[in-house]
Design an enzyme around this catalytic site. Sequence first.
Site, PDB file in Angstrom:
ATOM      1  N   ARG A   1       0.848  -1.180   0.000  1.00  0.00           N
ATOM      2  CA  ARG A   1       0.000   0.000   0.000  1.00  0.00           C
ATOM      3  C   ARG A   1       0.890   1.237   0.000  1.00  0.00           C
ATOM      4  NH1 ARG A   1      -3.735  -2.654  -1.601  1.00  0.00           N
ATOM      5  NH2 ARG A   1      -5.639  -3.121  -0.471  1.00  0.00           N
TER       6      ARG A   1
ATOM      7  N   HIS B   1      -1.651   0.691  -9.757  1.00  0.00           N
ATOM      8  CA  HIS B   1      -2.318  -0.271  -8.855  1.00  0.00           C
ATOM      9  C   HIS B   1      -2.939  -1.433  -9.642  1.00  0.00           C
ATOM     10  CE1 HIS B   1      -4.065  -0.474  -4.536  1.00  0.00           C
ATOM     11  NE2 HIS B   1      -4.015  -1.686  -5.063  1.00  0.00           N
TER      12      HIS B   1
HETATM   13  C1  GLV Z   1      -5.214  -4.819  -4.193  1.00  0.00           C
HETATM   14  O1  GLV Z   1      -4.510  -3.942  -3.861  1.00  0.00           O
HETATM   15  C2  GLV Z   1      -5.908  -5.696  -3.279  1.00  0.00           C
HETATM   16  O2  GLV Z   1      -5.982  -5.409  -2.074  1.00  0.00           O
HETATM   17  O3  GLV Z   1      -6.400  -6.731  -3.762  1.00  0.00           O
END
Ligand code: GLV
Length: 316
Positions: free
Chosen positions: A229, A277
Site C-alpha cells: 500500500r 495499482h
Molecule cells: C489490491 O490492492 C488488493 O488489495 O487486492
Amino acid sequence: MVGQLKPHIFFHSNIDSPDEWRAALATEFEDFTFSVGREIASPESVDVALIWTLPDDGLERFVNLRAILSLGAGIDQLDLGRLPKHVPIARLVDASLTRTMVEYAKTAVYRYHRRFHVFERQSRNCQWTFIPPTVSAATSIGVLGLGEIGREIALALQHEGFAVHGWSRTPKKLEGVTTHTGRDGLTRMVGSSNIVLNVLPLTEETRHMLCRDLFAQFKDGACLINMGRGAHLVESDLLDAIASGKIDAATLDVAAVEPLPRSHPFWNHPGILITPHVAGTSVPMAAVVTIAANIRRAMAGECLLHQVDSDRAHRV
Ligand code: GLV
C-alpha cells in the site's frame, strides 16, 4: 452449483465490472438481487456488501447487513473507521488474484535482475554499454510479508533460482526460503537483499515502515518494489535514498494518493517506475466461488472465510 438462497447483494467498485460480477454470481445463485449505485428500492433488504472501496454515503442505510466482502486482498482501502462495527468483514483470498500478484512480482524482479531499468536509461542516451548478466542465484530478494500472497511470491521466485528471504511478523517456515522475524531479522534481511519487495498488509505497525531508518539498513544500490500500500512508504525518504545512491531504483504499484497527482515528483523520475495499482486483480468467474461461499456463510450467520480482525486491519 445453484443455491436456494435469495441474497440481496450491494456492489460498489470503481475498478471492478458490475456486469462481470453479476454474471459470475448468476452461476452460483439462481435468484438474487444485485444493486449498484445510490438508487436502491429497499436498502434494508441488503444482506451483503461486495465492495472495493466505501461508497461516499457509507453503508449505514443497510441496517440489516450481514457481511462486508472486500473485492481486494486488502481491506484498508475501505476506510475501516466508517464501517459498521458489528458487521463481519472478509478479505478476498483467491488464486486468480494471487496469480496476478506473482506475475507482477516476477516481471518487476526480472527487470532489475536483467538490468532492463539500466538499459532503458542507456537507450534514452543512445548508449551501448555491455553489462554481463548474472545467474539468478546471485540476486538476493527479500520479501516483506509472508501471508497468502507473499508466500506464493517467495516460492515462485525461489523456484526461478533466486536467493529468497522472507520476513513476517510471526515466524513462518517456507521450503527453500530463509525466513526472518523481529526487528533484527528485518535488518538482517534488507541488509543482504539486492531487491526488497513489499507485500505487507497495512496496519498501524507497518504504516510508513519503508522509511529513511529502514533504507539506511538496505544494501547499497538495492532496488525496491512496493506492491503493498502507498502508506507503507514515506515517499520523500525514497526520493532522498535514490538521490544518495543508497537505493538504485523503485517500482511502485501503489501511492499515498491514487491516482498519483500529475505534479508528483515520482512521475518522470529516472529511477522510478509507476504502475497504476494493477499488480493484483481477481477474475470474477474464478473468485466468485470464494465470494459465494462467504455469502452463504453470511446468510447462515456463520463465521466468514478469511474474516478480518478489524482491530488489527489484517494479518501478516
Ligand atoms: C489490491 O490492492 C488488493 O488489495 O487486492
